[in-house]
Design an enzyme around this catalytic site. Structure first.
Site, short mmCIF file in Angstrom:
data_model
loop_
_atom_site.label_atom_id
_atom_site.label_comp_id
_atom_site.label_asym_id
_atom_site.label_seq_id
_atom_site.Cartn_x
_atom_site.Cartn_y
_atom_site.Cartn_z
N ALA A 83 0.88 -1.12 0.21
CA ALA A 83 0.00 0.08 -0.26
C ALA A 83 0.89 1.24 -0.02
CB ALA A 83 -0.84 0.04 1.15
N THR A 126 -7.56 -1.29 7.75
CA THR A 126 -7.02 -0.48 8.85
C THR A 126 -7.99 0.35 9.44
OG1 THR A 126 -5.75 1.74 8.92
CG2 THR A 126 -6.96 1.48 7.00
N GLU A 128 -8.08 3.39 10.21
CA GLU A 128 -8.20 4.90 9.61
C GLU A 128 -9.38 4.75 8.62
OE1 GLU A 128 -6.60 7.51 9.46
OE2 GLU A 128 -4.90 7.02 10.90
N TYR A 150 -6.18 7.93 2.04
CA TYR A 150 -5.60 6.61 2.26
C TYR A 150 -6.90 5.72 3.16
CZ TYR A 150 -3.50 3.09 5.32
OH TYR A 150 -3.02 1.92 5.96
N LYS A 154 -8.35 2.54 1.25
CA LYS A 154 -8.52 1.09 2.06
C LYS A 154 -9.81 0.89 2.33
CE LYS A 154 -4.30 -0.13 3.44
NZ LYS A 154 -3.88 -1.66 3.18
#
Length: 344
Positions: A83, A126, A128, A150, A154
């Site tokens: 990534a 993740t 996030e 990001y 994801k």
């Protein structure tokens, strides 16, 4: 004969620890790397496993390359850890981040489907993706609200893994991993920036560290513990998604304090004309200054994971606590600075 695994992102923190873990399990490990002028295999060398891995050129932006590599290797398991993983960079390079972190996942999944769908697949999701958290702590049922390119990218990859599992019956799992650190963390991440900075200050190589938002809070674990969870997911008969976390949350400020404590230095926070700094309590020297340029355009303030499902279904739990993790990182960085070998 042992199983065969293909790991994308093998030269990163997680890829290196996962490789070590699988090799110790008797796996034949293949590592996908982008064809560049130089490949940083420092982490694999530090773990003394570089000569036990088969490196292959594979680019997540090129599906024919992916198809050829997977067809030739015929892995039992694919772990997609590759990534563009630096959140701040994703604001500067949102298209590239999306190309690799989102569409790249689909290319691998489609390749597995086209080759018969018998390969088990792990997707590195993740915390996030939770971003602007809707409830706390966060578990597998918590709504997602990513706050960066990001996180958005994801989330796309995460849902594609779910879709291929449900639509095509692929054994696809996503690990929603909360922040996990180690001595192998890259220096572009705040945790390693702190521990390396503490080591440099201690060895009188620099005078202070510049940081951004000290009040952001994270659930920090040890990467070596988390790769175990990745493997456990693919050993389950029925694939599912799991939050992997410690269930404890600390601020960047607390991380800084603990890191300096590891070298017997106490930090006190001082406001001077509205500007905060961290000073050595003994000498009064400024050891931490605040630079707002390091703040994200849209901050994710509080991330705290609930790994109950992983504990109950995978029999997984973290082994390394917050204090031990920081001490481990600071000690390694002190050695690196002492030997003028800074790592990654």
């Amino acid at each position: 004969m042992g199983k065969r695994a293909l790991i994308t992102g093998i030269t990163g923190q997680d890829g290196s620890y996962l490789s070590e873990f699988l090799i110790n399990k008797g796996y034949e490990v293949y590592g996908a790397v982008r064809r560049t002028s130089s490949i940083n295999t420092g982490r694999l060398s530090e773990l003394d496993i570089l000569n036990k891995i088969n490196l292959v050129a594979m680019d997540l932006a090129e599906i024919t390359n992916i198809q050829r590599v997977i067809e030739e290797i015929k892995p039992d398991e694919v772990y997609n850890l590759a990534a563009q993983s630096f959140v701040q960079t994703s604001f500067d390079q949102p298209i590239y981040t999306s190309e690799i972190d989102a569409i790249g996942v689909t290319r691998i999944l489609e390749t597995i489907r086209m080759l018969g769908g018998n390969i088990k697949f792990y997707q590195a999701s993740t915390s996030e993706m939770f971003g602007k958290v809707q409830t706390s702590p966060q578990n597998e049922e918590t709504p997602f609200y990513p706050r960066s390119p990001y996180g958005v990218s994801k989330l796309y990859g995460h849902w594609m893994a779910v879709n291929y599992r449900e639509a095509w019956d692929l054994h696809a799992c996503s690990g929603i991993l909360f922040n996990h650190e180690s001595p192998l963390r890259g220096i572009e991440f705040v945790t390693r920036k702190i521990t390396l900075g503490v080591a440099e200050i201690t060895k009188e190589k620099k005078k202070s560290i510049s940081l951004g938002n000290l009040n952001a809070k994270r659930d920090w674990g040890y990467a070596g513990d988390y790769v175990n969870a990745m493997w456990l997911m693919l050993q389950k008969k029925t694939p599912s998604d799991y939050v992997i976390a410690t269930g404890e949350m600390y601020s960047v400020r607390e991380f800084v304090e603990k890191a300096f404590n590891a070298v017997d230095t106490e930090i006190e926070w001082v406001l001077d004309d509205g500007v905060e700094s961290g000073r050595c309590k003994k000498t009064g020297n400024i050891l931490v200054d605040i630079n707002k340029d390091f703040n994200r355009p849209a901050e994710t303030d509080y991330l705290l994971g609930d790994a109950t499902k992983a504990k109950e279904e995978l029999n997984w739990k973290p082994q390394v606590n917050f204090n031990t993790l920081i001490e481990m990182m600071v000690k390694k960085d002190l050695d690196r600075v002492e030997n003028d070998v800074y790592g990654f």
